[in-house]
Design a protein around this motif. Structure first.
Motif, PDB file in Angstrom:
ATOM      1  N   LYS A  80       0.819  -1.221   0.000  1.00  0.00           N
ATOM      2  CA  LYS A  80       0.000   0.000   0.000  1.00  0.00           C
ATOM      3  C   LYS A  80       0.850   1.268   0.000  1.00  0.00           C
ATOM      4  O   LYS A  80       0.364   2.342   0.326  1.00  0.00           O
ATOM      5  N   CYS A  81       2.143   1.172  -0.323  1.00  0.00           N
ATOM      6  CA  CYS A  81       2.963   2.371  -0.326  1.00  0.00           C
ATOM      7  C   CYS A  81       4.061   2.277  -1.384  1.00  0.00           C
ATOM      8  O   CYS A  81       4.369   1.191  -1.885  1.00  0.00           O
ATOM      9  N   ILE A  82       4.628   3.422  -1.727  1.00  0.00           N
ATOM     10  CA  ILE A  82       5.775   3.528  -2.622  1.00  0.00           C
ATOM     11  C   ILE A  82       6.857   4.296  -1.877  1.00  0.00           C
ATOM     12  O   ILE A  82       6.566   5.248  -1.149  1.00  0.00           O
ATOM     13  N   SER A  83       8.118   3.908  -2.072  1.00  0.00           N
ATOM     14  CA  SER A  83       9.216   4.691  -1.504  1.00  0.00           C
ATOM     15  C   SER A  83      10.200   5.032  -2.607  1.00  0.00           C
ATOM     16  O   SER A  83      10.485   4.204  -3.474  1.00  0.00           O
ATOM     17  N   ILE A  84      10.683   6.277  -2.591  1.00  0.00           N
ATOM     18  CA  ILE A  84      11.700   6.698  -3.547  1.00  0.00           C
ATOM     19  C   ILE A  84      12.829   7.372  -2.786  1.00  0.00           C
ATOM     20  O   ILE A  84      12.633   7.928  -1.704  1.00  0.00           O
ATOM     21  N   TYR A  85      14.032   7.307  -3.369  1.00  0.00           N
ATOM     22  CA  TYR A  85      15.241   7.802  -2.712  1.00  0.00           C
ATOM     23  C   TYR A  85      15.827   8.939  -3.536  1.00  0.00           C
ATOM     24  O   TYR A  85      15.991   8.812  -4.761  1.00  0.00           O
ATOM     25  N   ILE A  86      16.158  10.059  -2.879  1.00  0.00           N
ATOM     26  CA  ILE A  86      16.779  11.196  -3.552  1.00  0.00           C
ATOM     27  C   ILE A  86      18.056  11.577  -2.797  1.00  0.00           C
ATOM     28  O   ILE A  86      18.021  11.842  -1.599  1.00  0.00           O
ATOM     29  N   ASP A  87      19.176  11.576  -3.507  1.00  0.00           N
ATOM     30  CA  ASP A  87      20.447  12.028  -2.952  1.00  0.00           C
ATOM     31  C   ASP A  87      20.501  13.544  -3.126  1.00  0.00           C
ATOM     32  O   ASP A  87      20.834  14.050  -4.194  1.00  0.00           O
ATOM     33  N   VAL A  88      20.155  14.268  -2.074  1.00  0.00           N
ATOM     34  CA  VAL A  88      19.983  15.718  -2.165  1.00  0.00           C
ATOM     35  C   VAL A  88      21.289  16.420  -2.530  1.00  0.00           C
ATOM     36  O   VAL A  88      21.316  17.325  -3.371  1.00  0.00           O
ATOM     37  N   LYS A  89      22.395  16.014  -1.902  1.00  0.00           N
ATOM     38  CA  LYS A  89      23.675  16.689  -2.168  1.00  0.00           C
ATOM     39  C   LYS A  89      24.089  16.530  -3.619  1.00  0.00           C
ATOM     40  O   LYS A  89      24.500  17.503  -4.278  1.00  0.00           O
ATOM     41  N   SER A  90      23.991  15.325  -4.169  1.00  0.00           N
ATOM     42  CA  SER A  90      24.361  15.109  -5.566  1.00  0.00           C
ATOM     43  C   SER A  90      23.438  15.893  -6.490  1.00  0.00           C
ATOM     44  O   SER A  90      23.878  16.465  -7.488  1.00  0.00           O
ATOM     45  N   LEU A  91      22.156  15.924  -6.145  1.00  0.00           N
ATOM     46  CA  LEU A  91      21.193  16.669  -6.953  1.00  0.00           C
ATOM     47  C   LEU A  91      21.546  18.151  -6.950  1.00  0.00           C
ATOM     48  O   LEU A  91      21.526  18.819  -7.993  1.00  0.00           O
ATOM     49  N   PHE A  92      21.899  18.669  -5.784  1.00  0.00           N
ATOM     50  CA  PHE A  92      22.270  20.081  -5.663  1.00  0.00           C
ATOM     51  C   PHE A  92      23.560  20.376  -6.417  1.00  0.00           C
ATOM     52  O   PHE A  92      23.669  21.375  -7.133  1.00  0.00           O
ATOM     53  N   ASP A  93      24.570  19.485  -6.281  1.00  0.00           N
ATOM     54  CA  ASP A  93      25.852  19.684  -6.953  1.00  0.00           C
ATOM     55  C   ASP A  93      25.701  19.739  -8.466  1.00  0.00           C
ATOM     56  O   ASP A  93      26.457  20.436  -9.151  1.00  0.00           O
ATOM     57  N   ASN A  94      24.745  18.991  -8.984  1.00  0.00           N
ATOM     58  CA  ASN A  94      24.626  18.856 -10.434  1.00  0.00           C
ATOM     59  C   ASN A  94      23.404  19.570 -11.011  1.00  0.00           C
ATOM     60  O   ASN A  94      22.983  19.295 -12.133  1.00  0.00           O
ATOM     61  N   SER A  95      22.841  20.511 -10.226  1.00  0.00           N
ATOM     62  CA  SER A  95      21.641  21.205 -10.699  1.00  0.00           C
ATOM     63  C   SER A  95      21.932  22.614 -11.198  1.00  0.00           C
ATOM     64  O   SER A  95      21.024  23.363 -11.521  1.00  0.00           O
ATOM     65  N   THR A  96      23.227  22.986 -11.248  1.00  0.00           N
ATOM     66  CA  THR A  96      23.577  24.329 -11.702  1.00  0.00           C
ATOM     67  C   THR A  96      23.134  24.526 -13.147  1.00  0.00           C
ATOM     68  O   THR A  96      23.544  23.777 -14.032  1.00  0.00           O
ATOM     69  N   PRO A  97      22.302  25.509 -13.402  1.00  0.00           N
ATOM     70  CA  PRO A  97      21.790  25.705 -14.759  1.00  0.00           C
ATOM     71  C   PRO A  97      22.812  26.396 -15.650  1.00  0.00           C
ATOM     72  O   PRO A  97      23.759  27.024 -15.172  1.00  0.00           O
ATOM     73  N   GLU A  98      22.630  26.287 -16.925  1.00  0.00           N
ATOM     74  CA  GLU A  98      23.432  27.075 -17.860  1.00  0.00           C
ATOM     75  C   GLU A  98      22.859  28.490 -17.868  1.00  0.00           C
ATOM     76  O   GLU A  98      21.690  28.695 -18.176  1.00  0.00           O
ATOM     77  N   ILE A  99      23.701  29.464 -17.514  1.00  0.00           N
ATOM     78  CA  ILE A  99      23.231  30.847 -17.421  1.00  0.00           C
ATOM     79  C   ILE A  99      22.939  31.369 -18.830  1.00  0.00           C
ATOM     80  O   ILE A  99      23.816  31.351 -19.697  1.00  0.00           O
ATOM     81  N   PRO A 100      21.703  31.843 -19.083  1.00  0.00           N
ATOM     82  CA  PRO A 100      21.373  32.385 -20.400  1.00  0.00           C
ATOM     83  C   PRO A 100      22.281  33.561 -20.756  1.00  0.00           C
ATOM     84  O   PRO A 100      22.781  34.266 -19.874  1.00  0.00           O
ATOM     85  N   GLU A 101      22.493  33.763 -22.056  1.00  0.00           N
ATOM     86  CA  GLU A 101      23.385  34.824 -22.526  1.00  0.00           C
ATOM     87  C   GLU A 101      22.971  36.183 -21.979  1.00  0.00           C
ATOM     88  O   GLU A 101      23.808  36.992 -21.558  1.00  0.00           O
ATOM     89  N   GLN A 102      21.658  36.434 -21.953  1.00  0.00           N
ATOM     90  CA  GLN A 102      21.174  37.746 -21.514  1.00  0.00           C
ATOM     91  C   GLN A 102      21.327  37.955 -20.009  1.00  0.00           C
ATOM     92  O   GLN A 102      21.124  39.051 -19.498  1.00  0.00           O
ATOM     93  N   ALA A 103      21.687  36.865 -19.284  1.00  0.00           N
ATOM     94  CA  ALA A 103      21.823  36.985 -17.820  1.00  0.00           C
ATOM     95  C   ALA A 103      23.275  37.001 -17.367  1.00  0.00           C
ATOM     96  O   ALA A 103      23.557  37.179 -16.195  1.00  0.00           O
ATOM     97  N   LYS A 104      24.213  36.824 -18.307  1.00  0.00           N
ATOM     98  CA  LYS A 104      25.618  36.696 -17.909  1.00  0.00           C
ATOM     99  C   LYS A 104      26.212  37.994 -17.393  1.00  0.00           C
ATOM    100  O   LYS A 104      27.226  37.993 -16.706  1.00  0.00           O
ATOM    101  N   ASP A 105      25.598  39.135 -17.748  1.00  0.00           N
ATOM    102  CA  ASP A 105      26.110  40.408 -17.256  1.00  0.00           C
ATOM    103  C   ASP A 105      25.460  40.836 -15.945  1.00  0.00           C
ATOM    104  O   ASP A 105      25.742  41.904 -15.412  1.00  0.00           O
ATOM    105  N   ILE A 106      24.586  39.990 -15.420  1.00  0.00           N
ATOM    106  CA  ILE A 106      23.954  40.278 -14.125  1.00  0.00           C
ATOM    107  C   ILE A 106      24.936  39.926 -13.016  1.00  0.00           C
ATOM    108  O   ILE A 106      25.717  38.986 -13.128  1.00  0.00           O
ATOM    109  N   SER A 107      24.905  40.643 -11.904  1.00  0.00           N
ATOM    110  CA  SER A 107      25.831  40.394 -10.807  1.00  0.00           C
ATOM    111  C   SER A 107      25.732  38.956 -10.312  1.00  0.00           C
ATOM    112  O   SER A 107      24.675  38.337 -10.335  1.00  0.00           O
TER     113      SER A 107
END
Length: 704
Positions: A80-107
């Motif tokens: 009657k249940c489902i369990s899923i596992y998330i490695d938060v640190k790895s997810l955070f380490d690898n979640s950095t987005p590619e900064i759009p060109e129009q945002a690269k001059d932002i502080s």
């Protein structure tokens, strides 16, 4: 020789990290065969398996990931249940987005908010992907059995989650970029006016920067409120999935949660955990692995969650008028025996493991508890070191060998990474520099050397000096040292002069004591406990005087206050009284007052850590220690880092010339093997020499 290898596998199995499993060491064995509960009658796992959100608290190596593995396996049996596992640190380490060109001059200050919005997306997509994996899994089909129409409905809901969150984050990022560009342009246009004000009133400089950062944070939160409807893009879909599958609960296991910073945790909590916990009609329950003092509760209802501690004192202590330390130790020692015996029975079913030790069983277990305070990974390291120092030389493991291994663990693991790692885990509320924490530790050590000298008489054999006491009210000053393994809370006792005032007994790490020539003992009876609470072991004056000399409290506008005013300022939420008189709200923080130490730290960072991360040093240090080519998988398991993070970091080190691939070994074994270069070895040696000089300088200062 083969039996020696078995012993090494046994020791390494105690160092299980993240999703490493016992199957990697012994065939036909799983988590049920090795799991040993910290409390009698499976007290930990039974509570964790309840349909409640649970925070599992413990320092590194206390077995949080192993407990999660056991809980997930138990829950799989529940149809009657489902369990899923998330490695938060790895997810955070690898979640950095590619900064759009129009945002690269932002502080750069604003870039982190683009990262946080991407983190929210990655969290939700990871949940969606893990659900998809579970639906497609053969075990799931076998248990529940659902028809083609149900599969189509499930896929529709999963796809809807992905499409919805992608659209939301796209709108969030566009809005953030536009807003932040307007703020930056406004700042540039007003810079001349600000400069004029600065010349009249210098205190506005920090205030302007603080205002800008607060504005960025406020804009980010308002943008999320505007675009992110977590109920619409996730919760509603999950509830429909629940109805399709006819299940009661979705358990989401969040491992290594405390490895991410406080601000990221706030985003994680406010926009993912709390909404699912509060709005999912009792469907979603979280199981969160956290370090002590590194967990942001946010809007979680304390009445609806459980908190389970794995650290020695918190796990076994129940407050009474007279704390029963002997009962605590009996329970803790029982766990050590069960843990080791159960693991030995797997690797040595014929019960022939005793031949490796030149020490009686009971004394062995007692010593392993003393050197580890029930941290399984630490026991694994120490026994692995004993394999290297004794067994490969056909010598039995002695008491001295275990003590020396404890000292090596302290030097190579605890001390080295605390001094080198600029990203060392520290309590969120702690504002004290690591250099000052380490300097304070050395002052405590020097005091303990005096306490063990012949001038201090004692009826207790050996005059142990691993214990000291401080008032509970200032114990938070040592949270960082405890989190990083230098000290351990041993007991709480009532101050006779005030029944409401508690005194905390701390124990220094066994390996630390060995390194500095301090005798170690535990409170085997009341006479020992009385000895440990002798007035000469009270560090209240030493600690408060130290912080009054080396720390100050400073507001954004430069007003300074002595450290002893901290409690008074806390009553007013750290608002600066001088600024309030001028109609300005400015927040005070604890900061370094010793200019020499601060300048020394800045010099070290510039000369040694420029463009270099601790993860990179950690990999180099490991490769330097093993002295041979190893696979990326081996590095990942040894350092408790995700394979993706290790591969990325190794790639950067190859570019810098610190690591190279061993072509011959890679070809022979048909897998990538890497080794450290001479340039990498020189870098590691330089950093370790720097640590040694810092230690010597600190010791010299204490001897003046």
């Amino acid at each position: 020789m083969e039996s020696n290898q078995k012993f090494l596998d046994f020791a390494e199995s105690l160092k299980l990290v993240r999703k490493t499993r016992i199957e990697d060491f012994i065939e036909d064995k799983n988590i049920d065969d090795i799991y040993t509960d910290l409390l009698p009658n499976n007290g930990i796992i039974n509570k964790l398996n309840l349909p409640r959100t649970t925070v599992l608290v413990g320092r590194k190596g206390t077995g949080k990931s192993t407990i999660f593995q056991k809980s997930q396996k138990d829950l799989i049996a529940n149809k009657k249940c489902i369990s899923i596992y998330i490695d938060v640190k790895s997810l955070f380490d690898n979640s950095t987005p590619e900064i759009p060109e129009q945002a690269k001059d932002i502080s750069v200050d604003y870039h982190k908010y683009l990262l946080y919005s991407n983190l929210v997306k990655e969290i939700i997509l990871e949940t969606r992907n893990r659900l998809d994996d579970f639906v497609k899994g053969s075990i799931f089909k076998k248990i529940l059995g659902f028809d083609h129409a149900q599969i189509l409905d499930l896929n529709y809901e999963l796809d809807a989650i992905e499409e919805s969150i992608n659209d939301v984050i796209k709108n969030v990022d566009i809005s953030l970029i536009q807003t932040f560009k307007r703020v930056d342009e406004s700042s540039v246009n007003n810079s001349k006016n600000i400069d004029l004000k600065l010349s009249e009133k210098p205190s506005l400089s920090a205030g302007a920067k603080s205002s800008s950062l607060n504005s960025a944070k406020s804009e980010f939160e308002q943008t999320l409120i505007k675009y992110l409807d977590i109920k619409k893009c996730l919760i509603s879909n999950l509830i429909r999935i629940r109805d399709i599958l006819n299940i009661s609960h979705l358990y989401i296991f969040l491992d290594d949660y405390s490895e991410i910073d406080e601000e990221a945790q706030k985003i994680f909590m406010d926009w993912f955990i709390a909404p699912l916990e509060n709005l999912s009609e009792d469907f979603v329950k979280f199981k969160i692995a956290a370090y002590p003092h590194r967990f942001y509760y946010g809007k979680l209802d304390n009445a609806k969650i459980d908190e389970i501690s794995l650290d020695f004192f918190d796990a076994f202590y129940t407050f009474e008028k007279k704390a029963n330390i002997s009962k605590m130790e009996t329970l803790a020692l029982d766990y050590t025996k069960r843990l080791i015996n159960k693991r030995l029975a797997i690797f040595f079913p014929d019960n022939n493991w005793a031949r490796f030790f030149d020490i009686e069983d009971d004394k062995l277990f007692d010593l392993l508890f003393s050197v580890s305070f029930n941290i399984p990974r630490k026991i694994g390291y120490i026994l692995s070191y004993c394999y290297e120092s004794c067994l490969i030389h056909n010598k039995k493991i002695t008491k001295t060998a275990i003590e020396n291994a404890a000292q090596r663990y302290y030097t190579d693991v605890v001390l080295k990474y605390f001094l080198v790692n600029q990203f060392v885990s520290r309590p969120f509320a702690d504002k004290i520099s690591n250099e000052h924490q380490y300097d304070l530790l050395n002052k405590i050590i020097e005091r303990q050397k005096v306490n063990s000298s012949p001038v201090n008489r004692s009826t207790v054999k050996g005059k142990p000096t691993n214990h000291f006491t401080i008032n509970k009210s200032i114990s938070s000053l040592l949270d960082n040292l405890e989190l990083n393994g230098f000290v351990t809370t041993y007991n709480n006792i009532v101050n006779n002069s005030n029944s409401n005032d508690l005194t905390v007994i701390y124990s220094l790490d066994y390996g630390l004591c060995k390194r500095h020539g301090l005798n170690f003992s535990r409170a085997y009876n009341d006479s020992y406990l009385k000895y440990f609470t002798h007035s000469r072991f009270n560090m209240n004056v030493l600690i408060t005087d130290y912080f009054n000399q080396t720390q100050i409290i400073k507001c954004d506008n430069g007003h300074e206050f002595p450290y002893e005013m901290l409690d008074n300022l806390k009553m007013f939420k750290m608002k600066c009284p001088h600024c309030l008189e001028e109609g300005i709200i400015s927040i005070c923080e604890v900061t370094v007052s010793n200019i020499h130490i601060k300048e020394q730290l800045e010099s070290i960072e510039k000369s040694r850590y420029k463009d270099f991360t601790f993860y990179e040093f950690q990999i180099l240090d490991y490769l330097c220690t093993v002295g041979k080519a190893v696979s990326l998988e081996t590095v990942s398991n040894a350092l408790d880092k995700s394979p993706k993070t290790v591969r990325s970091t190794v790639g950067k080190l190859i570019v810098k010339g610190f690591i190279k691939q061993d072509i011959e070994v890679s070809r022979e074994l048909k897998k990538e093997y890497h080794t450290i270069t001479s340039k990498g070895e020189k870098f590691v040696k330089a950093v370790l020499d720097l640590i040694k000089k810092m230690e010597e300088k600190s010791k010299a200062a204490n001897n003046i």
